[in-house]
Design a protein around this motif. Structure first.
Motif, PDB file in Angstrom:
ATOM      1  N   SER A 130       4.273   6.672 -11.056  1.00 40.42           N
ATOM      2  CA  SER A 130       4.818   5.943  -9.890  1.00 40.42           C
ATOM      3  C   SER A 130       3.613   5.827  -9.186  1.00 40.42           C
ATOM      4  CB  SER A 130       6.074   6.775  -9.369  1.00 40.42           C
ATOM      5  OG  SER A 130       5.461   7.894  -8.967  1.00 40.42           O
ATOM      6  N   LEU A 131       3.867   4.935  -7.984  1.00 38.93           N
ATOM      7  CA  LEU A 131       2.931   4.623  -6.933  1.00 38.93           C
ATOM      8  C   LEU A 131       3.873   4.497  -5.637  1.00 38.93           C
ATOM      9  CD1 LEU A 131       0.372   2.099  -8.597  1.00 38.93           C
ATOM     10  CD2 LEU A 131      -0.025   4.448  -8.395  1.00 38.93           C
ATOM     11  N   GLU A 132       3.149   4.847  -4.675  1.00 38.96           N
ATOM     12  CA  GLU A 132       3.603   4.094  -3.563  1.00 38.96           C
ATOM     13  C   GLU A 132       3.026   2.812  -3.091  1.00 38.96           C
ATOM     14  OE1 GLU A 132       3.571   6.788   0.171  1.00 38.96           O
ATOM     15  OE2 GLU A 132       4.095   8.442  -0.845  1.00 38.96           O
ATOM     16  N   ALA A 133       3.881   1.959  -2.550  1.00 33.21           N
ATOM     17  CA  ALA A 133       3.489   0.428  -2.526  1.00 33.21           C
ATOM     18  C   ALA A 133       3.138   0.012  -0.911  1.00 33.21           C
ATOM     19  CB  ALA A 133       4.719  -0.482  -2.950  1.00 33.21           C
ATOM     20  N   HIS A 134       2.312  -0.902  -0.886  1.00 35.16           N
ATOM     21  CA  HIS A 134       2.506  -1.606   0.372  1.00 35.16           C
ATOM     22  C   HIS A 134       1.964  -3.024  -0.068  1.00 35.16           C
ATOM     23  CE1 HIS A 134      -2.011  -2.721   0.884  1.00 35.16           C
ATOM     24  NE2 HIS A 134      -2.102  -1.932  -0.053  1.00 35.16           N
ATOM     25  N   ASP A 135       2.266  -3.769   0.884  1.00 30.35           N
ATOM     26  CA  ASP A 135       2.341  -5.590   0.778  1.00 30.35           C
ATOM     27  C   ASP A 135       0.985  -5.963   1.403  1.00 30.35           C
ATOM     28  OD1 ASP A 135       4.728  -5.446  -0.396  1.00 30.35           O
ATOM     29  OD2 ASP A 135       6.101  -5.490   1.464  1.00 30.35           O
ATOM     30  N   GLY A 136       0.048  -5.327   1.913  1.00 37.33           N
ATOM     31  CA  GLY A 136      -1.068  -5.760   2.556  1.00 37.33           C
ATOM     32  C   GLY A 136      -1.977  -6.343   1.413  1.00 37.33           C
ATOM     33  N   ASP A 137      -3.372  -6.910   2.106  1.00 40.51           N
ATOM     34  CA  ASP A 137      -4.327  -7.498   0.860  1.00 40.51           C
ATOM     35  C   ASP A 137      -5.039  -6.411   0.229  1.00 40.51           C
ATOM     36  OD1 ASP A 137      -3.148 -10.128   1.679  1.00 40.51           O
ATOM     37  OD2 ASP A 137      -4.765 -10.116   3.451  1.00 40.51           O
ATOM     38  N   GLU A 138      -5.009  -5.306   0.892  1.00 45.05           N
ATOM     39  CA  GLU A 138      -6.086  -4.148   0.215  1.00 45.05           C
ATOM     40  C   GLU A 138      -5.277  -3.680  -1.210  1.00 45.05           C
ATOM     41  OE1 GLU A 138      -4.517  -3.819   3.128  1.00 45.05           O
ATOM     42  OE2 GLU A 138      -5.456  -2.966   4.711  1.00 45.05           O
ATOM     43  N   ALA A 139      -6.435  -3.483  -2.022  1.00 46.05           N
ATOM     44  CA  ALA A 139      -5.907  -2.829  -3.081  1.00 46.05           C
ATOM     45  C   ALA A 139      -5.524  -1.382  -3.144  1.00 46.05           C
ATOM     46  CB  ALA A 139      -6.976  -2.814  -4.122  1.00 46.05           C
ATOM     47  N   LEU A 140      -5.768  -0.571  -1.845  1.00 47.76           N
ATOM     48  CA  LEU A 140      -5.552   0.606  -1.475  1.00 47.76           C
ATOM     49  C   LEU A 140      -5.447   0.984  -0.057  1.00 47.76           C
ATOM     50  CD1 LEU A 140      -5.380   3.290  -3.444  1.00 47.76           C
ATOM     51  CD2 LEU A 140      -7.754   3.570  -2.817  1.00 47.76           C
ATOM     52  N   PHE A 141      -4.429   1.698   0.171  1.00 49.53           N
ATOM     53  CA  PHE A 141      -4.435   1.948   1.744  1.00 49.53           C
ATOM     54  C   PHE A 141      -4.004   3.485   1.885  1.00 49.53           C
ATOM     55  CE2 PHE A 141      -1.416   2.367   5.335  1.00 49.53           C
ATOM     56  CZ  PHE A 141      -2.194   1.960   6.451  1.00 49.53           C
ATOM     57  N   LEU A 142      -4.769   4.196   2.734  1.00 48.64           N
ATOM     58  CA  LEU A 142      -4.455   5.534   2.867  1.00 48.64           C
ATOM     59  C   LEU A 142      -3.639   5.823   4.122  1.00 48.64           C
ATOM     60  CD1 LEU A 142      -4.970   8.502   2.152  1.00 48.64           C
ATOM     61  CD2 LEU A 142      -7.107   8.579   3.901  1.00 48.64           C
ATOM     62  N   ARG A 143      -2.603   6.195   3.970  1.00 44.44           N
ATOM     63  CA  ARG A 143      -1.310   6.452   4.973  1.00 44.44           C
ATOM     64  C   ARG A 143      -1.778   7.813   5.886  1.00 44.44           C
ATOM     65  NH1 ARG A 143       3.749   4.579   1.373  1.00 44.44           N
ATOM     66  NH2 ARG A 143       3.993   2.287   2.296  1.00 44.44           N
ATOM     67  N   PRO A 144      -0.952   7.633   6.998  1.00 46.11           N
ATOM     68  CA  PRO A 144      -1.159   8.822   7.951  1.00 46.11           C
ATOM     69  C   PRO A 144      -0.750  10.168   7.285  1.00 46.11           C
ATOM     70  CG  PRO A 144      -0.309   7.221   9.183  1.00 46.11           C
ATOM     71  CD  PRO A 144      -0.431   6.419   7.711  1.00 46.11           C
ATOM     72  N   SER A 145       0.279  10.007   6.262  1.00 45.77           N
ATOM     73  CA  SER A 145       0.710  11.256   5.285  1.00 45.77           C
ATOM     74  C   SER A 145      -0.486  11.812   4.428  1.00 45.77           C
ATOM     75  CB  SER A 145       1.834  10.653   4.540  1.00 45.77           C
ATOM     76  OG  SER A 145       1.393   9.673   3.452  1.00 45.77           O
ATOM     77  N   LEU A 146      -1.691  10.846   4.484  1.00 49.19           N
ATOM     78  CA  LEU A 146      -2.833  11.398   3.519  1.00 49.19           C
ATOM     79  C   LEU A 146      -2.372  11.102   2.116  1.00 49.19           C
ATOM     80  CD1 LEU A 146      -4.178  14.605   5.186  1.00 49.19           C
ATOM     81  CD2 LEU A 146      -4.366  11.958   5.691  1.00 49.19           C
ATOM     82  N   ARG A 147      -1.609  10.184   1.711  1.00 45.26           N
ATOM     83  CA  ARG A 147      -1.115   9.881   0.647  1.00 45.26           C
ATOM     84  C   ARG A 147      -1.617   8.050   0.408  1.00 45.26           C
ATOM     85  NH1 ARG A 147       4.170  12.620   1.643  1.00 45.26           N
ATOM     86  NH2 ARG A 147       4.899  10.136   1.903  1.00 45.26           N
ATOM     87  N   TYR A 148      -2.078   7.661  -0.948  1.00 40.51           N
ATOM     88  CA  TYR A 148      -2.319   6.471  -0.982  1.00 40.51           C
ATOM     89  C   TYR A 148      -1.029   5.435  -1.376  1.00 40.51           C
ATOM     90  CZ  TYR A 148      -7.157   8.253  -1.258  1.00 40.51           C
ATOM     91  OH  TYR A 148      -8.485   8.772  -0.712  1.00 40.51           O
ATOM     92  N   ALA A 149      -1.260   4.245  -0.732  1.00 39.52           N
ATOM     93  CA  ALA A 149      -0.365   3.300  -1.032  1.00 39.52           C
ATOM     94  C   ALA A 149      -0.976   2.424  -1.858  1.00 39.52           C
ATOM     95  CB  ALA A 149       0.441   2.674   0.190  1.00 39.52           C
ATOM     96  N   HIS A 150      -0.509   1.669  -2.825  1.00 39.68           N
ATOM     97  CA  HIS A 150      -1.339   0.843  -3.715  1.00 39.68           C
ATOM     98  C   HIS A 150      -0.704  -0.693  -3.403  1.00 39.68           C
ATOM     99  CE1 HIS A 150      -2.690   4.136  -5.594  1.00 39.68           C
ATOM    100  NE2 HIS A 150      -3.560   3.862  -6.195  1.00 39.68           N
ATOM    101  N   GLY A 151      -1.585  -1.553  -3.631  1.00 33.69           N
ATOM    102  CA  GLY A 151      -1.202  -2.980  -3.249  1.00 33.69           C
ATOM    103  C   GLY A 151      -0.369  -3.439  -4.722  1.00 33.69           C
ATOM    104  N   VAL A 152       0.652  -4.288  -4.445  1.00 33.25           N
ATOM    105  CA  VAL A 152       1.571  -4.597  -5.743  1.00 33.25           C
ATOM    106  C   VAL A 152       0.763  -5.335  -6.714  1.00 33.25           C
ATOM    107  CG1 VAL A 152       3.736  -5.638  -6.491  1.00 33.25           C
ATOM    108  CG2 VAL A 152       3.709  -4.210  -4.516  1.00 33.25           C
ATOM    109  N   ALA A 153       0.155  -6.489  -6.140  1.00 33.90           N
ATOM    110  CA  ALA A 153      -0.660  -7.436  -6.971  1.00 33.90           C
ATOM    111  C   ALA A 153      -1.832  -6.755  -7.643  1.00 33.90           C
ATOM    112  CB  ALA A 153      -1.014  -8.696  -6.330  1.00 33.90           C
ATOM    113  N   ALA A 154      -2.438  -5.937  -6.839  1.00 31.21           N
ATOM    114  CA  ALA A 154      -3.725  -5.217  -7.334  1.00 31.21           C
ATOM    115  C   ALA A 154      -3.382  -4.007  -8.412  1.00 31.21           C
ATOM    116  CB  ALA A 154      -4.263  -4.429  -6.223  1.00 31.21           C
TER     117      ALA A 154
END
Length: 366
Positions: A286-310
């Motif tokens: 499993s991954l946490e997801a985000h819809d932005g352009d970045e392949a990877l995004f560090l959330r305030p929770s200090l967990r990474y969210a991954h871009g769906v397409a990437a």
């Protein structure tokens, strides 16, 4: 005794009970005196600064924070840190209070002090700075922070995650694996590796369909929790990429439920994972997801969210056949649902080679 309020005594008693509860889960070698510096930094610094007056001010600051007055809590913690300027946990607390009060610049200054004091990174200062664009997140897992986080979290892990946050990842991944087993005609797996096994929530679901089940986790306290359940045939305390790099094509199934969200970029993990799978072996994670352009995004929770397409592209580049790639609600965090990606993929049963590789007299294609 007259100088202490009943509420103050209750807080002290609660802290002591929490400490001794956590102490039960420390490996026997540590209890006998062979302490790691990391353990000492986290527990001693968290519970005491070594200065009675500073500790009292920190305790009052926590009371103010619990009442929602984070600005006042930060001011009082600042007074405590004037007395003990090398107290790493104090800088962590004051940074958090400033952040919650909306004083991000002051929070960043506190975390810079914390970063200088915390050589092993157990308080995650680097990640906290990165989450506010005040520094790079670095490559791979922040090992010191993640290990310390789950060592402290282990005793209440399941109650918090399942009972309060509606955690669903093991159930969702297990259902997907079973559906693919049925579709592919797989009756069971000979050997499976559960990365970030935690307290065995994923392992419990895998046990009946795996001949030999191994669990790996970065946290000794998590390993101690799951060892009591007798789910796994073997347990190992280790960082997952290092574990994968030490193996070659011996696992029929690799799982990672809510684990890669702490590991940063996906391609390096897949580069280590694919060679550890047998041809035709499955991986489910499993991954946490985000819809932005970045392949990877560090959330305030200090967990990474991954871009769906990437994330999908990374699977293809790694040479995996994507069997299932779905988005779903994984759990709640701070009252908000967390959307994630659930993946089941397969290593090709036959390795791809150059068209004329192995032909008598032929040249390997360039």
């Amino acid at each position: 005794m007259n100088n202490w309020s009943q509420a103050g005594l209750r807080r002290i008693t609660s802290n002591l009970l929490a400490f001794f509860h956590a102490f039960r889960h420390i490996p026997r070698a540590v209890q006998k005196g062979r302490f790691s510096r990391k353990f000492l930094v986290l527990t001693k610094a968290f519970y005491s600064s070594g200065d009675v007056i500073a500790d009292r001010r920190a305790d009052y600051a926590r009371m103010l924070a619990e009442q929602g007055d984070h600005a006042a809590a930060a001011e009082l913690m600042g007074q405590a840190l004037e007395l003990v300027p090398d107290w790493a946990a104090g800088w962590d607390l004051v940074g958090g209070y400033h952040e919650k009060a909306g004083n991000v610049s002051n929070a960043i200054a506190a975390w810079r002090q914390l970063e200088a004091l915390d050589d092993e990174g157990v308080f995650g200062a680097r990640l906290k700075l990165a989450s506010h664009n005040a520094g790079p997140a670095g490559e791979g897992t922040a090992v010191g922070y993640v290990e310390a986080l789950f060592d402290q979290y282990a005793p209440q892990f399941e109650a918090a995650l399942v009972g309060k946050l509606g955690y669903r990842v093991p159930d969702l991944l297990d259902a997907m694996v079973e559906e693919e087993m049925a579709r592919l005609g797989i009756a069971s797996f000979e050997r499976a590796l559960d990365l970030g096994c935690g307290t065995g929530l994923m392992g419990e679901r895998l046990r009946a369909k795996v001949g030999h089940l191994e669990g790996v986790d970065i946290s000794a306290a998590m390993i101690a929790e799951t060892a009591r359940k007798s789910i796994y045939d073997s347990l190992q305390k280790a960082e997952l990429v290092a574990t994968l790099n030490a193996r070659r094509a011996d696992a029929d199934l690799v799982t990672a439920a809510d684990v890669l969200i702490y590991c940063g970029a996906l391609p390096p993990v897949l580069t280590a994972l694919v060679p550890a799978l047998r041809p035709g072996g499955l991986v489910a994670f499993s991954l946490e997801a985000h819809d932005g352009d970045e392949a990877l995004f560090l959330r305030p929770s200090l967990r990474y969210a991954h871009g769906v397409a990437a994330a999908r592209d990374a699977l293809v580049v790694a040479g995996l056949e994507v069997l299932r790639f779905e988005t779903a609600q994984l759990r709640f965090d701070r009252g908000a649902p967390i959307t994630g990606i659930l993946v089941v993929a397969r290593k090709p049963a036959v390795e791809m080679t150059a068209a004329n590789d192995g032909v008598d007299g032929g040249d390997v294609a360039a």
